[in-house]
Enzyme design. Structure first.
Site, short mmCIF file in Angstrom:
data_model
loop_
_atom_site.label_atom_id
_atom_site.label_comp_id
_atom_site.label_asym_id
_atom_site.label_seq_id
_atom_site.Cartn_x
_atom_site.Cartn_y
_atom_site.Cartn_z
NE ARG A 1 1.66 -0.59 -6.91
CZ ARG A 1 1.77 -1.90 -6.66
NH1 ARG A 1 2.78 -2.57 -7.19
NH2 ARG A 1 0.91 -2.52 -5.89
CE LYS B 1 -6.65 -0.08 -1.95
NZ LYS B 1 -6.07 1.24 -1.79
CB SER C 1 -3.86 -0.11 -9.43
OG SER C 1 -2.81 0.47 -8.70
N GLY C 2 -2.69 -2.70 -7.67
CA GLY C 2 -1.87 -3.90 -7.49
C GLY C 2 -0.74 -4.16 -8.47
N GLY C 3 -0.27 -3.13 -9.16
CA GLY C 3 0.82 -3.35 -10.10
C GLY C 3 0.35 -3.58 -11.53
CD GLU D 1 -5.34 -2.73 0.22
OE1 GLU D 1 -5.17 -1.81 1.02
OE2 GLU D 1 -4.70 -2.84 -0.84
NE ARG E 1 4.94 2.90 -5.42
CZ ARG E 1 5.09 1.58 -5.19
NH1 ARG E 1 6.21 0.97 -5.53
NH2 ARG E 1 4.10 0.88 -4.66
#
Ligand code: 13P
Length: 329
Positions: free
Chosen positions: A290, A217, A258-260, A175, A33
């Site tokens: 993200r 999650k 959100s996973g991209g 998750e 990032r």
């Protein structure tokens, strides 16, 4: 901690209109990032970036809990205030990522590690103020993947982690992430997510995890990044249908990763689910990494800390509206 406290914390984590801020990027992930914004990945830069996040005034109106990386849990502001205190001041529950990352398997799949010394670490994290934890398993879709064996072992480890957390008085975020990498269809993601969630809840039951004292999650059910597109309505409808099929009503809430998925899309999908969904037994909210931090990172890269806080607050507000089904774009 008795089960009542676990239930209270879990319920507070998913209480509308709030959701969870995932700011638990490992040192390796934050390196990626930071590299995108031209920031060197030093401990001090990570501290400065996370100070910007945890001191955003008003964040607690939209954020119930913040997941931190181990290093962050013990860090302080420039002025010497522990981050845990900054969060508490906003009414935000401090949380901690406790898995130790992924181990690559010969067939390209991954398993999450970190069970060995988990009990000792949980005691340390609890003493430092963490009230919930996170463990991420990843399931990869591809040629001949995922294997049943990988799903079963990932589920078994998630359940062992969740039980250890509850024994330590910490609420587990469970998750299981079905990755978006690949060119698969929405239907394939649906099938794999269903198989994964069924395996996870089978193992949670076998390990006697108290479902009222955990948060799920999951990924949203979306086509692969390079796969055929699907409409927001279809994504929302299929995601809710699979969750209804797999997630027992005792679970207080589901907070999506959100996973991209892009900011606007992920917000629209969550909104669509909450707009359309009636009579759901659990709360449907967000636990974005993200999905909450893109703008904040960009401003931080330019040295604009006030702008970074505003970007975070704006995204938290949009995500919160989506959790209420009132996001208008
Ligand atoms: P993303 O929302 O960026 O997928 O991150 C959430 C998370 O916590 C991944 O483990």
């Amino acid at each position: 901690m008795d089960s009542t406290s676990l239930h209270t914390v879990a319920a507070a984590m998913v209480a509308k209109p709030k959701g969870i801020l995932a700011m638990d990027e490992s040192t390796g992930t934050i390196a990626k990032r930071f590299s995108d914004i031209g920031v060197e990945n030093t401990e001090e830069n990570r501290r400065r970036y996370r100070e910007m996040l945890v001191t955003a005034s008003g964040l607690g109106q939209r954020i119930s809990g913040a997941i931190m990386f181990e290093e962050t849990l013990f860090q302080e502001t420039e002025a010497g205030v522990p981050f845990v205190e900054c969060l508490r001041k906003e009414g935000i529950i401090p949380g901690i990522k406790v898995d130790m990352g992924l181990e690559k398997q010969p067939n390209g799949e991954e398993l999450t590690k970190g069970l060995d010394d988990l009990k000792e670490r949980l005691a340390r994290y609890k003493a430092a103020g963490a009230r919930f934890a996170k463990w991420r398993a990843v399931i990869r879709i591809g040629e001949g993947l995922p294997t049943e064996k990988n799903i079963a072992e990932s589920a078994r480890r998630l359940a062992a982690y969740a039980k250890a957390c509850q024994d330590a008085g910490i609420v587990p975020i469970v998750e299981p992430e079905v990755l978006m990498d690949g060119d698969h269809t929405l239907a394939r993601c649906e099938e794999v997510t269903r198989d994964t969630l069924k395996a996870v809840f089978r193992e949670l039951a076998a390990a006697k995890v108290d479902l009222k004292g955990m948060v799920l999650k999951p990924n949203m059910i979306v086509p692969g990044k390079d796969g055929p597109e699907a409409s927001a309505e279809e994504i929302a409808q299929r995601t809710v249908a699979v969750l209804k099929e797999c997630v027992p009503k005792e679970v207080p809430g589901i907070a999506f990763l959100s996973g991209g998925i892009g900011d606007d899309d992920v917000t629209v999908y969550l909104n669509e689910m909450n707009k359309a969904a009636r009579d759901l037994p659990w709360s449907l909210t967000f636990s974005f990494g993200r999905g909450l931090q893109r703008g904040a990172l960009e401003s931080f890269g330019k040295g604009d800390l006030a702008g970074g806080q505003k970007a975070l607050l704006d995204r938290a507000k949009e995500s919160s509206m989506a959790a209420m089904g009132t996001y208008r774009g």
